[in-house]
Motif scaffolding. Structure first.
Motif, PDB file in Angstrom:
ATOM      1  N   UNK A 278       1.042  -0.718  -0.094  1.00  0.00           N
ATOM      2  CA  UNK A 278      -0.056  -0.184  -0.230  1.00  0.00           C
ATOM      3  C   UNK A 278       0.671   0.963  -0.287  1.00  0.00           C
ATOM      4  N   UNK A 279       0.774   1.902  -1.103  1.00  0.00           N
ATOM      5  CA  UNK A 279       0.966   3.740  -1.012  1.00  0.00           C
ATOM      6  C   UNK A 279       0.220   4.519   0.603  1.00  0.00           C
ATOM      7  N   UNK A 280       1.306   4.629   1.213  1.00  0.00           N
ATOM      8  CA  UNK A 280       0.228   5.325   2.624  1.00  0.00           C
ATOM      9  C   UNK A 280       0.258   6.332   3.074  1.00  0.00           C
ATOM     10  N   UNK A 281       0.646   6.953   1.775  1.00  0.00           N
ATOM     11  CA  UNK A 281      -0.024   8.759   0.875  1.00  0.00           C
ATOM     12  C   UNK A 281      -1.779   8.052   0.652  1.00  0.00           C
ATOM     13  N   UNK A 282      -0.874   7.637  -0.190  1.00  0.00           N
ATOM     14  CA  UNK A 282      -2.344   7.676  -1.181  1.00  0.00           C
ATOM     15  C   UNK A 282      -3.752   6.891  -0.413  1.00  0.00           C
ATOM     16  N   UNK A 283      -3.394   6.111   0.879  1.00  0.00           N
ATOM     17  CA  UNK A 283      -4.761   5.230   1.555  1.00  0.00           C
ATOM     18  C   UNK A 283      -4.934   6.387   2.184  1.00  0.00           C
ATOM     19  N   UNK A 284      -3.853   7.379   3.054  1.00  0.00           N
ATOM     20  CA  UNK A 284      -4.704   8.268   4.204  1.00  0.00           C
ATOM     21  C   UNK A 284      -5.593   9.030   3.469  1.00  0.00           C
TER      22      UNK A 284
ATOM     23  N   UNK B 266       7.389   5.548  -8.798  1.00  0.00           N
ATOM     24  CA  UNK B 266       6.747   4.207  -7.862  1.00  0.00           C
ATOM     25  C   UNK B 266       5.438   3.985  -8.315  1.00  0.00           C
ATOM     26  N   UNK B 267       5.196   4.003  -9.415  1.00  0.00           N
ATOM     27  CA  UNK B 267       3.641   2.867  -9.956  1.00  0.00           C
ATOM     28  C   UNK B 267       4.621   0.876 -10.528  1.00  0.00           C
ATOM     29  N   UNK B 268       6.121   1.205 -11.192  1.00  0.00           N
ATOM     30  CA  UNK B 268       6.614   0.519 -11.527  1.00  0.00           C
ATOM     31  C   UNK B 268       7.191  -0.478 -10.024  1.00  0.00           C
TER      32      UNK B 268
ATOM     33  N   UNK C 225       3.410  -1.869  -8.802  1.00  0.00           N
ATOM     34  CA  UNK C 225       3.434  -3.593  -9.338  1.00  0.00           C
ATOM     35  C   UNK C 225       4.636  -4.481  -8.827  1.00  0.00           C
ATOM     36  N   UNK C 226       5.722  -4.044  -9.117  1.00  0.00           N
ATOM     37  CA  UNK C 226       6.912  -5.121  -8.913  1.00  0.00           C
ATOM     38  C   UNK C 226       6.614  -5.665  -7.400  1.00  0.00           C
ATOM     39  N   UNK C 227       6.076  -4.818  -6.213  1.00  0.00           N
ATOM     40  CA  UNK C 227       5.848  -5.428  -5.165  1.00  0.00           C
ATOM     41  C   UNK C 227       4.423  -6.048  -4.826  1.00  0.00           C
ATOM     42  N   UNK C 228       3.654  -5.971  -5.760  1.00  0.00           N
ATOM     43  CA  UNK C 228       2.337  -6.405  -5.296  1.00  0.00           C
ATOM     44  C   UNK C 228       2.345  -7.529  -5.983  1.00  0.00           C
ATOM     45  N   UNK C 229       3.265  -7.682  -7.092  1.00  0.00           N
ATOM     46  CA  UNK C 229       3.662  -9.990  -7.438  1.00  0.00           C
ATOM     47  C   UNK C 229       4.155 -10.346  -6.688  1.00  0.00           C
TER      48      UNK C 229
ATOM     49  N   UNK D  50      13.078  -2.777  -6.240  1.00  0.00           N
ATOM     50  CA  UNK D  50      14.267  -1.970  -5.304  1.00  0.00           C
ATOM     51  C   UNK D  50      14.101  -2.139  -3.945  1.00  0.00           C
ATOM     52  N   UNK D  51      14.808  -1.913  -3.339  1.00  0.00           N
ATOM     53  CA  UNK D  51      15.090  -1.303  -2.083  1.00  0.00           C
ATOM     54  C   UNK D  51      16.127   0.320  -1.173  1.00  0.00           C
ATOM     55  N   UNK D  52      16.606   0.993  -2.654  1.00  0.00           N
ATOM     56  CA  UNK D  52      17.248   1.809  -2.404  1.00  0.00           C
ATOM     57  C   UNK D  52      16.655   2.917  -1.677  1.00  0.00           C
ATOM     58  N   UNK D  53      17.494   4.096  -1.246  1.00  0.00           N
ATOM     59  CA  UNK D  53      17.260   5.372  -0.977  1.00  0.00           C
ATOM     60  C   UNK D  53      16.311   6.091  -1.100  1.00  0.00           C
ATOM     61  N   UNK D  54      16.067   6.215  -2.447  1.00  0.00           N
ATOM     62  CA  UNK D  54      15.237   7.254  -3.055  1.00  0.00           C
ATOM     63  C   UNK D  54      14.212   6.187  -3.769  1.00  0.00           C
ATOM     64  N   UNK D  55      14.159   5.063  -3.440  1.00  0.00           N
ATOM     65  CA  UNK D  55      12.592   4.293  -3.708  1.00  0.00           C
ATOM     66  C   UNK D  55      11.957   4.482  -2.580  1.00  0.00           C
TER      67      UNK D  55
END
Length: 750
Positions: free
Chosen positions: A242-248, A370-372, A375-379, A410-415
């Motif tokens: 979940x995207x926390x900001x979008x969910x809230x 962010x969208x890419x 989708x990867x995290x969901x898969x 990805x788990x980078x700081x920018x991601x």
């Protein structure tokens, strides 16, 4: 130059222009091999030829033709290769067909394909893979039979139960071994509220239009209280889907009528249900009644879950990413409540939805980062839940392992900075997303080993399992041994920021038994990530190696040592998990209310009880016995929050006394050299059912219906009903609990 010389030259020049007519070589119509090699004329009018008679050679005219030229040799080699390939293929299919005679779709060599086989698309020489070692059973309080595979805890318990019944010739009435459990509670029945309960406000009245029904929903403040738990627990320590900001932002937009009512949202409902199940399970039993309607904490939030399921029905034809998120979270909620078949069904819906949404294809570069990544995290969350369900229940995976998959998230700081959640970095090149990445990699390693083991052709006979065939069992151990180094390599790849610190320089992810150093001044979510990552590692290894424990063909006296070191790995990982869980439960509150920890501890405890039963005298015996005692303390802690854990505690306490008698009997046999299996059986199970039954009778829910056997199903009276005990703790199965009462209006306003 004289005239004679010139005449001679003219004659020579004229002779050069005269064409030479060479005499044509007489071709032999047929020559034997020996004459052809010596390039002599062969007398082929007789067999053998005269040349071979004179030289004493073997004439090829008297036998099959032999290749003496390169072209003939190549032709002969090709013919022999084809023949060998045909023979190997026929032999392989004959072996496979012998193992699949019970399969309706198997077509045997030399037989005419049946119409059923042709209609199913099978070629004449193809066979399906054979399933072995599964268990069919019909639990008490259910009219339907279930199938669980050989990797499941239930198959293991059934084998242990059969071993004890066979070797000690003692039967125990099943109804005496079925104590109270939370399985008597229905997930979707209508709650009854009383005047002494706290006021509860339905978010939209059209959900409950029946005047006789009382819907248990939360007020806006209560919903906000529970939702806030999600981001520090499931979001950061399970999978970030979940995207926390979008969910809230979405949640705020749902409130209407001055904040008194909320628009329907399946995603919000399942998040509320999960957080209610988790948080209420951290409270003592006497503090849970306000929102439970007298039910178990494991079904807290069931009305929100049910309403979310109703809303999801309208999205089946046109699913969205939110639909997939709901299916995944529903599976987690159901798993926490031990509704494992319903959980399996939710995972299957998630798999099909992921394919419908095209998540199996890596997102294009034109999509925003962010969208890419979402989708990867969901898969990979679908992959993780599919792996969990398949290995826990021993059923085939629903995701295909033969096709290309999207890149790992990805788990980078920018991601992490664009994920919608604000967690500080936890180390160099390590963020809050790193836990999910390395957990996914662990499941990939374990799943690869799992597939290699269960997809191997062990050349089993019809009705045979690897536990009946020592060679097959050894072959399986060799397969798993090839993957142990890859699994160990995963532990080396985990960043230090996600590793637990050990006392006395102990090694993280090891089975050396060293205690943890609980760091006080780090965020609870990071502590939970570290703890869950290591507990998951030990849990998956325990399950992976457990199928090698065989209860077949072990007559008393029992063996002292396991035959393969891989079996010992199973026990050491279960011991390590029990020690870690006990220390964390007694020194922190991180795992309080975390249902998955209860299930992994139950799994490890039953594994150790089976191990020490079959191997009562090993260097690990004392450690195993101590680990079982630690497990009892863990169940006592969880039991103060939900009855299923209290039930597990009573069962294990009863079994501990029996295990002690097994060890004492084995020591007596070791000293005297005499063995009395019948006396041991009496010691083992005398009054075991009645003691457990008496402890649970105060709940008023004693069960008199044992598991029933049909064909290969488990028979209650003919088995020591350990399986019935396990099902009462870890498997809810009520046909009528799947459906709401028919007089309830399920319509929802849009």
């Amino acid at each position: 130059m004289d005239s004679q010389s010139r005449a001679s030259q003219r004659r020579g020049s004229e002779n050069q222009h005269i064409p030479l007519h060479r005499r044509k070589r007489v071709q032999v119509a047929r020559a034997c091999g020996s004459c052809r090699v010596r390039r002599i004329r062969c007398d082929d009018s007789q067999t053998p030829c005269s040349n071979c008679v004179r030289s004493g050679s073997e004439c090829s005219n008297s036998r099959a033709p032999t290749a003496f030229t390169l072209a003939q040799a190549n032709q002969e080699i090709a013919s022999l290769k084809q023949k060998v390939q045909e023979l190997e293929t026929e032999l392989k299919h004959r072996c496979n067909c012998n193992g699949d005679r019970d399969s309706d779709s198997a077509v045997h060599i030399g037989s005419t394909p049946t119409p059923t086989a042709l209609a199913s698309g099978f070629a004449e020489n193809t066979t399906a893979e054979q399933y072995w070692g599964g268990v069919h059973f019909r639990p008490a309080r259910s009219h339907n039979s279930l199938w669980l595979g050989p990797s499941s805890l239930y198959s293991y318990i059934q084998r242990l139960s059969g071993f004890l019944s066979l070797n000690f010739n003692h039967e125990q009435p099943a109804h005496q071994l079925l104590p109270i459990s939370a399985s008597d509670n229905r997930l979707l029945d209508r709650p009854v509220t009383g005047p002494d309960q706290s006021p509860i406000h339905p978010p939209f009245p059209s959900t409950c239009t029946s005047p006789s029904s009382s819907c248990v929903y939360l007020t806006p403040l209560q919903e906000d209280f529970f939702i806030n738990h999600f981001w520090q627990t499931f979001h950061v320590s399970l999978f970030p889907i979940l995207d926390e900001a979008h969910f809230k932002k979405h949640y705020q937009s749902l409130w209407i009528a001055g904040g008194k009512e909320r628009k329907p949202s399946a995603l919000v409902d399942i998040v509320v249900a999960m957080c209610m199940q988790y948080h209420i399970s951290t409270l003592p039993l006497d503090s849970q009644t306000g929102l439970l309607d007298g039910k178990d904490a494991l079904v807290a939030g069931r009305w929100h879950y049910w309403r979310g399921q109703t809303l999801l029905t309208y999205e089946l034809e046109s699913p969205t990413l939110s639909t997939l998120q709901c299916h995944l979270l529903c599976a987690v909620y159901l798993c926490g409540g031990s509704f494992h078949n319903m959980m399996d069904s939710s995972v299957s819906l998630a798999v099909r939805t992921a394919y419908i949404l095209g998540l199996h294809v890596d997102p294009p570069p034109s999509m925003s980062t962010p969208d890419r990544e979402m989708r990867r995290r969901l898969w990979w969350a679908v992959y993780l839940m599919d792996s969990k369900a398949g290995m826990k229940l021993g059923r085939p995976f629903m995701l295909s392992d033969s096709h290309a998959t999207p890149a790992l998230p990805s788990d980078t700081f920018s991601t992490a900075s664009t994920s919608g959640s604000t967690f500080v970095p936890i180390g160099e090149n390590t963020t809050w997303l790193s836990f999910n990445l390395h957990q996914t990699k662990l499941y990939m390693r374990i799943r690869a080993a799992y597939n290699a083991f269960f997809n191997k052709d062990f050349q089993l006979q019809p009705g045979q399992t690897i536990w009946d065939n020592p060679c097959a069992l050894q072959s399986g151990a060799e397969v798993l041994a090839q993957h142990t180094q890859l699994i160990q390599a995963w532990t080396d790849s985990v960043p230090d920021a996600l590793k637990l610190t050990r006392q006395n320089n102990g090694t993280p992810f090891s089975t050396d038994g060293t205690r943890l150093v609980i760091e006080q001044f780090i965020p609870p979510w990071l502590q939970r990530q570290r703890i869950l990552l290591e507990l998951t590692y030990h849990h998956l290894n325990t399950n992976l190696y457990r199928p090698l424990i065989s209860f077949t063909n072990h007559q008393p006296p029992l063996p002292n040592l396991p035959t393969d070191p891989i079996i010992t790995r199973c026990a050491t990982h279960a011991i390590a998990l029990s020690k870690l869980t006990h220390q964390i439960i007694t020194e922190t509150t991180i795992l309080s209310g975390w249902h998955e920890s209860f299930h992994t501890q139950w799994n490890a405890t039953i594994t150790l009880i089976g191990y020490i039963t079959i191997y009562p005298s090993t260097p690990l015996t004392s450690e195993i016995r101590n680990a079982i005692d630690l497990a009892v303390a863990v169940f006592e802690h969880f039991g103060a929050k939900f009855p299923a854990a209290a039930n597990a505690m009573r069962i294990v306490r009863g079994l501990c006394g029996k295990v002690d008698e097994i060890l004492a009997q084995h020591r007596s046999w070791t000293q005297t050299g005499s063995w009395d299996g019948s006396s041991r059986a009496a010691i083992l199970w005398e009054d075991s059912g009645s003691s457990v039954h008496q402890e649970t009778s105060s709940y008023g829910n004693s069960v008199s219906q044992p598991p029933v056997v049909d064909g290969n199903e488990i028979s209650g009276p003919s088995e020591l009903d350990l399986l019935g005990l396990a099902l009462d703790v870890d498997f809810w199965n009520e046909v009528y609990m799947l459906w709401p009462e028919t007089d309830l209006d399920m319509t929802c306003s849009s």
